[in-house]
Design a protein around this motif. Structure first.
Motif, mmCIF file in Angstrom:
data_model
loop_
_atom_site.group_PDB
_atom_site.id
_atom_site.type_symbol
_atom_site.label_atom_id
_atom_site.label_comp_id
_atom_site.label_asym_id
_atom_site.label_seq_id
_atom_site.Cartn_x
_atom_site.Cartn_y
_atom_site.Cartn_z
ATOM 1 N N VAL A 1 21.633 5.043 -16.760
ATOM 2 C CA VAL A 1 20.601 5.001 -17.795
ATOM 3 C C VAL A 1 21.210 4.857 -19.179
ATOM 4 C CG1 VAL A 1 18.725 6.285 -18.886
ATOM 5 C CG2 VAL A 1 18.959 6.298 -16.400
ATOM 6 N N SER A 2 22.227 5.645 -19.485
ATOM 7 C CA SER A 2 22.829 5.602 -20.816
ATOM 8 C C SER A 2 23.456 4.238 -21.096
ATOM 9 C CB SER A 2 23.882 6.701 -20.955
ATOM 10 O OG SER A 2 24.879 6.582 -19.949
ATOM 11 N N THR A 3 24.092 3.651 -20.093
ATOM 12 C CA THR A 3 24.713 2.334 -20.267
ATOM 13 C C THR A 3 23.663 1.267 -20.518
ATOM 14 O OG1 THR A 3 26.534 2.960 -18.799
ATOM 15 C CG2 THR A 3 26.175 0.608 -19.168
ATOM 16 N N ALA A 4 22.596 1.302 -19.726
ATOM 17 C CA ALA A 4 21.537 0.302 -19.870
ATOM 18 C C ALA A 4 20.870 0.399 -21.238
ATOM 19 C CB ALA A 4 20.506 0.484 -18.765
ATOM 20 N N GLY B 1 6.395 7.744 -12.521
ATOM 21 C CA GLY B 1 7.529 8.600 -12.841
ATOM 22 C C GLY B 1 7.614 8.971 -14.310
ATOM 23 N N GLY B 2 7.534 7.945 -15.170
ATOM 24 C CA GLY B 2 7.697 8.192 -16.601
ATOM 25 C C GLY B 2 6.559 8.969 -17.228
ATOM 26 N N ARG B 3 5.318 8.545 -16.951
ATOM 27 C CA ARG B 3 4.140 9.177 -17.580
ATOM 28 C C ARG B 3 3.573 10.330 -16.773
ATOM 29 N NH1 ARG B 3 5.356 6.924 -22.212
ATOM 30 N NH2 ARG B 3 4.771 4.723 -22.447
ATOM 31 N N GLY B 4 3.927 10.405 -15.500
ATOM 32 C CA GLY B 4 3.429 11.506 -14.688
ATOM 33 C C GLY B 4 2.063 11.286 -14.072
ATOM 34 N N ILE B 5 1.597 10.039 -14.018
ATOM 35 C CA ILE B 5 0.316 9.749 -13.382
ATOM 36 C C ILE B 5 0.470 9.931 -11.865
ATOM 37 C CG2 ILE B 5 -1.331 7.910 -12.856
ATOM 38 C CD1 ILE B 5 -0.883 6.815 -15.626
ATOM 39 N N THR C 1 10.641 -10.131 -6.529
ATOM 40 C CA THR C 1 10.549 -9.432 -7.804
ATOM 41 C C THR C 1 11.892 -8.812 -8.174
ATOM 42 O OG1 THR C 1 9.788 -7.391 -6.705
ATOM 43 C CG2 THR C 1 8.100 -8.945 -7.476
ATOM 44 N N LEU C 2 12.136 -8.725 -9.480
ATOM 45 C CA LEU C 2 13.311 -8.042 -10.004
ATOM 46 C C LEU C 2 12.839 -6.814 -10.771
ATOM 47 C CD1 LEU C 2 14.505 -10.912 -9.414
ATOM 48 C CD2 LEU C 2 16.146 -10.444 -11.252
ATOM 49 N N GLU C 3 13.481 -5.688 -10.517
ATOM 50 C CA GLU C 3 13.070 -4.431 -11.115
ATOM 51 C C GLU C 3 14.254 -3.711 -11.754
ATOM 52 O OE1 GLU C 3 10.155 -3.173 -11.543
ATOM 53 O OE2 GLU C 3 8.836 -4.216 -10.155
ATOM 54 N N GLY C 4 13.933 -2.736 -12.585
ATOM 55 C CA GLY C 4 14.958 -1.924 -13.226
ATOM 56 C C GLY C 4 14.540 -1.532 -14.629
ATOM 57 N N GLN D 1 13.990 6.121 -13.658
ATOM 58 C CA GLN D 1 15.082 5.802 -12.724
ATOM 59 C C GLN D 1 14.929 6.567 -11.419
ATOM 60 O OE1 GLN D 1 17.011 3.387 -12.838
ATOM 61 N NE2 GLN D 1 19.194 3.861 -12.831
ATOM 62 N N ALA D 2 14.558 7.841 -11.526
ATOM 63 C CA ALA D 2 14.369 8.655 -10.320
ATOM 64 C C ALA D 2 13.242 8.095 -9.460
ATOM 65 C CB ALA D 2 14.079 10.103 -10.716
ATOM 66 N N ALA D 3 12.183 7.600 -10.100
ATOM 67 C CA ALA D 3 11.064 7.016 -9.357
ATOM 68 C C ALA D 3 11.501 5.749 -8.633
ATOM 69 C CB ALA D 3 9.904 6.725 -10.307
ATOM 70 N N TYR D 4 12.312 4.918 -9.286
ATOM 71 C CA TYR D 4 12.846 3.729 -8.610
ATOM 72 C C TYR D 4 13.675 4.130 -7.385
ATOM 73 C CZ TYR D 4 11.678 0.016 -11.985
ATOM 74 O OH TYR D 4 11.034 -0.921 -12.754
ATOM 75 N N GLN D 5 14.493 5.153 -7.538
ATOM 76 C CA GLN D 5 15.321 5.608 -6.431
ATOM 77 C C GLN D 5 14.464 6.061 -5.246
ATOM 78 O OE1 GLN D 5 17.579 8.623 -8.458
ATOM 79 N NE2 GLN D 5 19.192 7.206 -9.113
ATOM 80 N N GLN D 6 13.388 6.772 -5.551
ATOM 81 C CA GLN D 6 12.488 7.245 -4.498
ATOM 82 C C GLN D 6 11.828 6.078 -3.767
ATOM 83 O OE1 GLN D 6 9.840 9.863 -6.617
ATOM 84 N NE2 GLN D 6 11.427 11.404 -6.952
ATOM 85 N N ARG D 7 11.420 5.064 -4.517
ATOM 86 C CA ARG D 7 10.771 3.915 -3.887
ATOM 87 C C ARG D 7 11.764 3.118 -3.042
ATOM 88 N NH1 ARG D 7 5.913 3.007 -4.598
ATOM 89 N NH2 ARG D 7 5.919 0.748 -4.201
ATOM 90 N N ALA D 8 12.981 2.960 -3.534
ATOM 91 C CA ALA D 8 14.001 2.250 -2.757
ATOM 92 C C ALA D 8 14.320 3.003 -1.464
ATOM 93 C CB ALA D 8 15.260 2.067 -3.595
ATOM 94 N N HIS D 9 14.321 4.315 -1.540
ATOM 95 C CA HIS D 9 14.581 5.127 -0.344
ATOM 96 C C HIS D 9 13.434 5.003 0.646
ATOM 97 C CE1 HIS D 9 16.149 8.430 2.080
ATOM 98 N NE2 HIS D 9 14.938 8.972 2.066
ATOM 99 N N ALA D 10 12.207 4.904 0.127
ATOM 100 C CA ALA D 10 11.024 4.838 0.992
ATOM 101 C C ALA D 10 10.840 3.463 1.623
ATOM 102 C CB ALA D 10 9.778 5.216 0.198
ATOM 103 N N GLU D 11 11.314 2.403 0.949
ATOM 104 C CA GLU D 11 11.128 1.032 1.456
ATOM 105 C C GLU D 11 12.460 0.270 1.438
ATOM 106 O OE1 GLU D 11 7.547 -1.181 0.391
ATOM 107 O OE2 GLU D 11 7.021 0.470 -0.947
ATOM 108 N N PRO D 12 13.416 0.707 2.237
ATOM 109 C CA PRO D 12 14.755 0.099 2.178
ATOM 110 C C PRO D 12 14.813 -1.355 2.629
ATOM 111 C CG PRO D 12 14.572 1.584 4.059
ATOM 112 C CD PRO D 12 13.339 1.777 3.234
#
Length: 209
Positions: free
Chosen positions: A139-142, A107-111, A7-10, A167-178
């Motif tokens: 984020v601003s560049t994207a 992350g975005g919606r807060g569920i 999968t590709l994410e971002g 973006q913060a949620a993606y970072q957390q998931r990448a940290h949790a499943e490196p």
């Protein structure tokens, strides 16, 4: 043996569509049978749900409705596209998967993440991607890149603060499943991003080299 799911994410504007095509071409050059797909989407019913999720023609959608529609589309996608292809030995490349749900709806919606995990376990069982390439850009560049598009969909119209939470949620998931989620620096020029991706693929799947 079941074929891999990659999968590709971002967030929007990081170049997922471009790099999905690049990964497909690389795998085909390596002699791999591969199919690309996307989420939400895939089979006809899932594409119809995608239309509802991205449309700006309706009043604001409740976050729970959005979450349930995401998993409804995913259930169809798994049963009618992803699982049959993998069972016959075809690699599957998917533009977004459940990590997007954790990032956008969590992350975005807060569920609550536990609610998402319950649906993930129910709809997917033990199935998880074999490899996730997280295209990480400022984020601003994207988001500046998305402004060149003809018409913004419902997610592309969200605020900078929303995408910062995603973006913060993606970072957390990448940290949790490196081991599964590999960060790709998408701030770099295209050729360098592609080189990172190919290096990652060749290390994860040595038979490709």
């Amino acid at each position: 043996m079941t074929a891999p799911l990659i999968t590709l994410e971002g967030i929007e504007g990081v170049g997922k569509s471009t790099h999905l095509a690049g990964v497909q071409q690389y795998l085909q050059r390596c002699g791999v049978s591969v199919v690309t797909t996307r989420e939400p989407g895939g089979p006809p019913l899932s594409e119809a749900v995608r239309g509802l999720l991205l449309s700006t023609d309706y009043p604001a959608m409740h976050a729970d409705t959005e979450l349930l529609l995401m998993f409804a589309a995913r259930a169809e996608h798994l049963r009618h596209t992803i699982e049959p292809l993998r069972a016959q030995g075809t690699w599957v490349l998917c533009d977004r998967f459940t990590d997007s749900t954790y990032a956008y709806q969590g992350g975005g919606r807060g569920i609550p993440l536990a609610r998402i995990q319950t649906l993930e376990d129910w709809v997917q069982g033990p199935l998880r991607p074999d490899l996730t390439l997280w295209l990480d850009a400022e984020v601003s560049t994207a988001l500046q890149r998305t402004q060149k598009r003809a018409a913004a969909d419902r997610f592309e119209q969200e605020t900078l603060a929303f995408f910062a939470r995603v973006q913060a949620a993606y970072q957390q998931r990448a940290h949790a499943e490196p081991h599964r989620i590999i960060r790709i620096d998408a701030n770099l020029p295209l050729a360098q991003v592609q080189a990172q991706i190919i290096s990652c693929l060749s290390q994860r799947f040595p038979a490709l080299a």
